[in-house]
Write a protein that holds these residues in place. Structure first.
Motif, short mmCIF file in Angstrom:
data_model
loop_
_atom_site.label_atom_id
_atom_site.label_comp_id
_atom_site.label_asym_id
_atom_site.label_seq_id
_atom_site.Cartn_x
_atom_site.Cartn_y
_atom_site.Cartn_z
N UNK A 265 0.86 -1.18 0.00
CA UNK A 265 0.00 0.00 0.00
C UNK A 265 0.90 1.23 0.00
N UNK A 266 0.30 2.41 -0.07
CA UNK A 266 1.10 3.64 -0.18
C UNK A 266 1.81 4.01 1.12
N UNK B 169 3.37 -4.29 3.40
CA UNK B 169 3.22 -5.43 2.50
C UNK B 169 1.80 -5.96 2.59
N UNK B 170 1.11 -6.01 1.47
CA UNK B 170 -0.28 -6.49 1.42
C UNK B 170 -0.31 -7.95 0.99
N UNK B 171 0.47 -8.27 -0.04
CA UNK B 171 0.47 -9.64 -0.58
C UNK B 171 1.80 -9.91 -1.27
N UNK B 172 2.14 -11.19 -1.34
CA UNK B 172 3.31 -11.60 -2.12
C UNK B 172 2.96 -12.87 -2.88
N UNK C 123 -2.47 -11.72 -8.78
CA UNK C 123 -3.04 -11.24 -7.52
C UNK C 123 -4.56 -11.24 -7.66
N UNK C 124 -5.25 -11.81 -6.66
CA UNK C 124 -6.71 -11.90 -6.77
C UNK C 124 -7.42 -10.74 -6.07
N UNK C 125 -6.85 -10.19 -5.04
CA UNK C 125 -7.46 -9.06 -4.33
C UNK C 125 -6.49 -7.89 -4.32
N UNK C 126 -7.04 -6.69 -4.45
CA UNK C 126 -6.20 -5.50 -4.40
C UNK C 126 -7.01 -4.34 -3.84
N UNK C 127 -6.37 -3.54 -3.03
CA UNK C 127 -7.05 -2.33 -2.56
C UNK C 127 -7.15 -1.31 -3.69
N UNK C 128 -7.72 -0.16 -3.42
CA UNK C 128 -7.85 0.87 -4.46
C UNK C 128 -6.50 1.42 -4.90
N UNK C 129 -5.59 1.58 -3.95
CA UNK C 129 -4.29 2.16 -4.27
C UNK C 129 -3.18 1.24 -3.76
N UNK C 130 -2.27 0.90 -4.64
CA UNK C 130 -1.18 0.00 -4.31
C UNK C 130 -0.09 0.13 -5.36
N UNK C 131 1.04 -0.50 -5.08
CA UNK C 131 2.07 -0.63 -6.10
C UNK C 131 2.69 -2.01 -5.98
#
Length: 108
Positions: free
Chosen positions: A60-61, A65-68, A79-87
């Motif tokens: 996230x911004x 770490x959200x996912x690997x 990636x199956x899920x993602x928030x609105x803002x990420x890199x």
């Protein structure tokens, strides 16, 4: 052969080897797109080789770490899920990791 001539030839040879190393350098690349409800990223190198079994991280911004996910045999990380803002980051161990921001990702 004089010492000076030998030294000049050695320096020229070292210089040519240094330049040739730059010609063979390859850099990590990653292209991401939205496919259905998933984000798919194809990782690889500028010489066309694939990056199989490499980790791609989602942050996230706030740099949490959200996912690997690891790339599959086709060099694709899904990636199956993602928030609105990420890199997303693909770090192949070279000097600079590849970063793709969510605003750069488009539908496939």
């Amino acid at each position: 052969m004089s010492v000076v001539t030998l030294l000049k030839k050695s320096l020229i040879g070292i210089g040519l080897l240094s330049i040739s190393q730059l010609a063979f350098a390859h850099y990590p690349l990653m292209n991401c797109s939205i496919v259905g409800d998933n984000i798919e990223c194809e990782a690889g190198y500028s010489d066309g080789s694939k990056a199989v079994d490499y980790q791609v991280n989602m942050y996230d911004y706030d740099d949490n770490l959200i996912a690997k996910v690891r790339t599959d045999k086709r060099s694709i990380a899904t990636f199956s899920d993602a928030p609105d803002e990420y890199y997303l980051v693909f770090d192949s161990g070279h000097e600079y990791p590849v970063e793709v921001d969510s605003v750069e990702i488009t539908d496939k």
